[in-house]
Design a protein around this motif. Structure first.
Motif, short mmCIF file in Angstrom:
data_model
loop_
_atom_site.label_atom_id
_atom_site.label_comp_id
_atom_site.label_asym_id
_atom_site.label_seq_id
_atom_site.Cartn_x
_atom_site.Cartn_y
_atom_site.Cartn_z
N ALA A 44 0.48 7.24 2.84
CA ALA A 44 -0.23 5.99 3.11
C ALA A 44 -1.08 5.59 1.90
N ARG A 45 -1.10 4.32 1.58
CA ARG A 45 -1.92 3.81 0.49
C ARG A 45 -3.34 3.61 1.02
N GLU A 46 -4.28 4.25 0.34
CA GLU A 46 -5.65 4.34 0.83
C GLU A 46 -6.62 3.60 -0.08
N PHE A 47 -7.53 2.85 0.50
CA PHE A 47 -8.55 2.17 -0.28
C PHE A 47 -9.50 3.17 -0.91
N VAL A 48 -9.88 2.92 -2.16
CA VAL A 48 -10.82 3.78 -2.87
C VAL A 48 -12.10 3.02 -3.20
N ALA A 49 -11.97 1.90 -3.91
CA ALA A 49 -13.14 1.15 -4.34
C ALA A 49 -12.75 -0.28 -4.66
N ALA A 50 -13.73 -1.17 -4.59
CA ALA A 50 -13.49 -2.57 -4.94
C ALA A 50 -14.70 -3.11 -5.68
N ILE A 51 -14.46 -4.14 -6.47
CA ILE A 51 -15.53 -4.76 -7.24
C ILE A 51 -15.33 -6.26 -7.26
N SER A 52 -16.43 -7.00 -7.17
CA SER A 52 -16.34 -8.45 -7.17
C SER A 52 -16.02 -8.96 -8.57
N TYR A 107 -11.71 -6.23 1.89
CA TYR A 107 -11.48 -5.61 0.58
C TYR A 107 -10.71 -4.31 0.68
N TYR A 108 -10.71 -3.68 1.86
CA TYR A 108 -10.10 -2.37 2.06
C TYR A 108 -8.62 -2.47 2.43
N ARG A 109 -8.11 -3.67 2.59
CA ARG A 109 -6.72 -3.85 3.01
C ARG A 109 -5.83 -4.12 1.81
N PRO A 110 -4.78 -3.32 1.66
CA PRO A 110 -3.87 -3.55 0.52
C PRO A 110 -3.23 -4.94 0.54
N ASP A 111 -3.02 -5.51 1.70
CA ASP A 111 -2.29 -6.78 1.79
C ASP A 111 -3.09 -7.98 1.31
N VAL A 112 -4.36 -7.82 0.98
CA VAL A 112 -5.12 -8.96 0.43
C VAL A 112 -5.08 -8.97 -1.09
N TYR A 113 -4.43 -7.99 -1.68
CA TYR A 113 -4.27 -7.92 -3.13
C TYR A 113 -2.88 -8.39 -3.51
N VAL A 114 -2.79 -9.20 -4.53
CA VAL A 114 -1.50 -9.84 -4.84
C VAL A 114 -0.79 -9.22 -6.03
N ASP A 115 -1.52 -8.56 -6.89
CA ASP A 115 -0.91 -7.95 -8.07
C ASP A 115 -1.30 -6.48 -8.14
N TRP A 116 -0.34 -5.65 -8.54
CA TRP A 116 -0.54 -4.20 -8.56
C TRP A 116 -0.05 -3.63 -9.88
#
Length: 126
Positions: A44-52, A107-116
């Protein structure tokens, strides 16, 4: 679309430290929220950290809070993850990810990120 490239992974002993970075292409980096995720052997892909976008807001998973620090340098289009007191359970492929805009909701959900990025392997082992 932003292209992301992680670097700095490797093998580290338990209790050690490591810093990884993510270089972004494109002109919109400074207006995008960024995140770090990891994917271990369990899958499973797990959230680690996010920054504004400005760097003024940082958010962490409970499992890494107090040990990891996310930061960014918008002049260099780069986001960083400093990892201290590493544990064997931190072993994973670490991915950086970019949001489409400045929003930090979910911010913890992978599906809200568009580029990897392609990911960088970190192994914590003696």
């Amino acid at each position: 679309q932003v292209q992301l490239r992680e670097s700095g992974g490797g093998l580290v002993q338990p209790g050690g430290s490591l810093s990884i970075s993510c270089a972004a292409s494109g002109r919109t980096f400074s207006s995008q929220g960024m995140g770090w995720f990891r994917q271990g052997p369990a899958g499973a892909r797990e959230f680690v950290a996010a920054i504004s976008a400005s760097g003024s807001i940082t958010l962490y998973a409970d499992s890494v809070r107090g040990r990891f620090t996310i930061s960014r340098d918008n002049s260099r289009n780069t986001v960083y993850l400093q990892m201290n007191s590493l544990k064997p359970e931190d072993t994973a492929v670490y991915y950086c990810a970019a949001r489409r805009a400045q929003s930090m909701t979910k911010y913890y959900r992978p599906d809200v990120y568009v580029d990897w990025g392609q990911g960088t392997q970190i192994t914590v082992s003696s």
